[in-house]
Design a protein around this motif. Structure first.
Motif, mmCIF file in Angstrom:
data_model
loop_
_atom_site.group_PDB
_atom_site.id
_atom_site.type_symbol
_atom_site.label_atom_id
_atom_site.label_comp_id
_atom_site.label_asym_id
_atom_site.label_seq_id
_atom_site.Cartn_x
_atom_site.Cartn_y
_atom_site.Cartn_z
ATOM 1 N N ASP A 189 -9.149 -15.604 21.653
ATOM 2 C CA ASP A 189 -10.095 -14.429 21.487
ATOM 3 C C ASP A 189 -10.207 -13.640 20.113
ATOM 4 O OD1 ASP A 189 -10.847 -11.379 23.540
ATOM 5 O OD2 ASP A 189 -12.216 -13.058 22.562
ATOM 6 N N TYR A 190 -11.500 -13.137 19.853
ATOM 7 C CA TYR A 190 -11.414 -12.650 18.557
ATOM 8 C C TYR A 190 -10.720 -11.089 18.630
ATOM 9 C CZ TYR A 190 -14.450 -16.382 17.288
ATOM 10 O OH TYR A 190 -15.100 -17.479 16.800
ATOM 11 N N PRO A 191 -10.306 -10.515 17.558
ATOM 12 C CA PRO A 191 -9.491 -9.445 17.820
ATOM 13 C C PRO A 191 -10.339 -8.047 17.679
ATOM 14 C CG PRO A 191 -9.792 -10.061 15.552
ATOM 15 C CD PRO A 191 -10.432 -11.222 16.228
ATOM 16 N N ALA A 192 -9.802 -6.904 18.608
ATOM 17 C CA ALA A 192 -10.536 -5.751 18.439
ATOM 18 C C ALA A 192 -10.261 -5.041 16.877
ATOM 19 C CB ALA A 192 -9.702 -5.116 19.556
ATOM 20 N N ALA A 193 -9.262 -5.299 16.286
ATOM 21 C CA ALA A 193 -9.255 -4.834 15.219
ATOM 22 C C ALA A 193 -8.185 -5.728 14.239
ATOM 23 C CB ALA A 193 -8.479 -3.445 15.480
ATOM 24 N N ILE A 194 -8.114 -5.587 12.752
ATOM 25 C CA ILE A 194 -7.305 -6.497 11.864
ATOM 26 C C ILE A 194 -7.154 -5.529 10.784
ATOM 27 C CG2 ILE A 194 -7.434 -8.345 10.364
ATOM 28 C CD1 ILE A 194 -10.060 -9.361 11.780
ATOM 29 N N VAL A 195 -6.067 -5.617 10.413
ATOM 30 C CA VAL A 195 -5.220 -4.882 9.136
ATOM 31 C C VAL A 195 -4.593 -5.959 8.393
ATOM 32 C CG1 VAL A 195 -3.645 -3.301 8.311
ATOM 33 C CG2 VAL A 195 -5.060 -2.741 10.406
ATOM 34 N N SER A 196 -5.223 -6.000 7.215
ATOM 35 C CA SER A 196 -4.330 -6.714 6.106
ATOM 36 C C SER A 196 -3.975 -5.705 4.858
ATOM 37 C CB SER A 196 -5.497 -7.619 5.361
ATOM 38 O OG SER A 196 -5.775 -8.828 6.359
ATOM 39 N N LEU A 197 -2.875 -6.236 4.315
ATOM 40 C CA LEU A 197 -2.296 -5.425 3.150
ATOM 41 C C LEU A 197 -1.555 -6.087 2.482
ATOM 42 C CD1 LEU A 197 -0.047 -2.964 5.292
ATOM 43 C CD2 LEU A 197 -2.240 -2.599 4.522
ATOM 44 N N SER A 198 -1.690 -5.782 1.063
ATOM 45 C CA SER A 198 -0.699 -6.354 -0.049
ATOM 46 C C SER A 198 -0.290 -5.000 -0.703
ATOM 47 C CB SER A 198 -1.422 -7.367 -0.937
ATOM 48 O OG SER A 198 -2.364 -6.549 -1.681
ATOM 49 N N ALA A 199 0.901 -5.202 -1.185
ATOM 50 C CA ALA A 199 1.941 -4.078 -1.807
ATOM 51 C C ALA A 199 2.624 -4.606 -2.849
ATOM 52 C CB ALA A 199 2.559 -3.384 -0.756
ATOM 53 N N THR A 200 2.865 -3.680 -3.935
ATOM 54 C CA THR A 200 3.722 -4.201 -4.992
ATOM 55 C C THR A 200 4.760 -2.801 -4.827
ATOM 56 O OG1 THR A 200 2.059 -5.209 -6.096
ATOM 57 C CG2 THR A 200 4.068 -4.281 -7.539
ATOM 58 N N LEU A 201 6.019 -3.200 -5.149
ATOM 59 C CA LEU A 201 6.834 -2.183 -4.789
ATOM 60 C C LEU A 201 7.650 -1.586 -6.051
ATOM 61 C CD1 LEU A 201 8.562 -2.926 -1.232
ATOM 62 C CD2 LEU A 201 6.502 -1.577 -2.042
ATOM 63 N N THR A 202 8.068 -0.388 -6.093
ATOM 64 C CA THR A 202 8.673 -0.237 -7.466
ATOM 65 C C THR A 202 10.407 -0.475 -6.988
ATOM 66 O OG1 THR A 202 9.630 1.828 -6.407
ATOM 67 C CG2 THR A 202 7.664 1.819 -7.459
ATOM 68 N N PRO A 203 11.270 -0.612 -7.977
ATOM 69 C CA PRO A 203 12.636 -0.738 -7.960
ATOM 70 C C PRO A 203 13.273 0.023 -6.972
ATOM 71 C CG PRO A 203 12.160 -0.891 -10.258
ATOM 72 C CD PRO A 203 11.022 -0.449 -9.591
ATOM 73 N N GLU A 204 12.859 1.203 -6.601
ATOM 74 C CA GLU A 204 13.307 2.033 -5.451
ATOM 75 C C GLU A 204 12.890 1.751 -4.098
ATOM 76 O OE1 GLU A 204 13.916 3.302 -9.280
ATOM 77 O OE2 GLU A 204 11.697 3.302 -8.412
ATOM 78 N N ARG A 205 12.055 0.721 -4.073
ATOM 79 C CA ARG A 205 11.141 0.215 -2.839
ATOM 80 C C ARG A 205 10.270 1.318 -2.401
ATOM 81 N NH1 ARG A 205 13.066 -4.070 -0.317
ATOM 82 N NH2 ARG A 205 12.683 -3.222 1.829
ATOM 83 N N ARG A 206 9.368 1.883 -3.256
ATOM 84 C CA ARG A 206 8.376 2.614 -2.940
ATOM 85 C C ARG A 206 7.011 1.873 -3.398
ATOM 86 N NH1 ARG A 206 8.972 7.897 -1.333
ATOM 87 N NH2 ARG A 206 11.209 8.521 -0.981
ATOM 88 N N ILE A 207 6.193 2.394 -2.932
ATOM 89 C CA ILE A 207 4.671 1.661 -2.996
ATOM 90 C C ILE A 207 3.949 1.925 -4.429
ATOM 91 C CG2 ILE A 207 2.269 1.327 -2.179
ATOM 92 C CD1 ILE A 207 3.335 1.859 0.797
#
Length: 282
Positions: A189-207
């Motif tokens: 089935d086709y989705p009711a909602a989709i989310v795509s993310l890409s993230a680069t993190l700092t050395p402290e693991r923050r966005i």
């Protein structure tokens, strides 16, 4: 006896230039895998007077993957894409989108270009993934070729032709990505909602940098700029809470799901994608 219905003529170009010439005919429509066209009668759409079949254009089957970028011709299928992409965290959102879209039969014939050019298809999986990966699209016209950010292409894809999507280019880098979808029924089935993310993190693991995109929620896929802004400097674990604020998103009501439900599940999909990214960076 009534006369048998005649099929519209089919043009079989061997080059992009020939395809553009054919698409200049009144009402001509490009066709690749035809998975979207085959369901046109269900949408009460008339048949095009002329089909321009693109399968014979060799350049549109390109699938080049290097350490710096990915170049994909418009005729690369979902199935080929899912198998060709390396198991790399930066490309994971696209690999998941290609491997999970629709069902196996559709994935074997549905193409990248067809998925992106189907203006009436709100639940396309590849478009949100490509938005989150900062992809660019190459468009061929009789005047030449033009590169557009994916976001700009999606707002212009309904423009009159002739034009042809020829290629998608995706940069590669140190980011991590993920794609999350929620189908309304069982697999296929086709989705009711989709989310795509890409993230680069700092050395402290923050966005440090977030690209977020939604699909199936509104009439067309788009970036979620408000979430991107709120996320800067925050830990990945905070993304789901930040996604509770869906102001500015106008969710669509349809037979598969009402708009309020699409909004309600967005934070859950953000959490799933963020957790997948966190696992890649552990």
């Amino acid at each position: 006896m009534p006369a048998a219905a005649q099929s519209p003529p089919m043009v079989l170009p061997r080059s992009v230039a020939d395809a553009l010439a054919a698409l200049a005919l009144p009402g001509a429509q490009a066709v690749a895998g035809a998975s979207w066209v085959m369901r046109a009668p269900l949408r009460h759409e008339p048949q095009a007077p002329t089909w321009v079949a693109l399968a014979g254009i060799e350049d549109l089957h390109r699938c080049d993957i290097t350490g710096d970028r990915v170049r994909l011709g418009a005729l690369v299928t979902h199935d080929r894409l899912a198998h060709a992409l390396p198991a790399a965290p930066d490309l994971r959102a696209l690999a998941q989108a290609a491997a999970g879209a629709a069902n196996p039969g559709v994935r074997r014939i549905a193409t990248l270009g067809g998925n992106l050019c189907a203006t009436g298809f709100a639940a396309a999986d590849l478009a949100p993934a490509l938005l989150a990966l900062d992809a660019t699209v190459e468009i061929a016209t009789p005047q030449g070729r033009e590169s557009l950010p994916m976001e700009d292409f999606l707002t212009r894809r309904g423009a009159p032709g002739p034009w042809l999507l020829t290629e998608v280019t995706i940069p590669r880098g140190p980011w991590r990505s993920a794609h999350a979808r929620l189908p309304m029924r069982k697999a296929g089935d086709y989705p009711a909602a989709i989310v795509s993310l890409s993230a680069t993190l700092t050395p402290e693991r923050r966005i440090e940098r977030l690209l977020a995109a939604i699909g199936a929620v509104e009439q067309a896929p788009r970036r979620w700029h408000a979430l991107e802004t709120r996320a800067k400097g925050e830990p990945l674990a905070a993304l789901a809470d930040l996604a509770q604020d869906t102001a500015g998103i106008t969710a669509r009501d349809a037979l598969d799901a009402p708009g309020w439900y699409r909004l309600r599940i967005l934070p859950t999909l953000v959490r799933r994608a963020a957790e997948a990214i966190a696992e890649d960076t552990a």
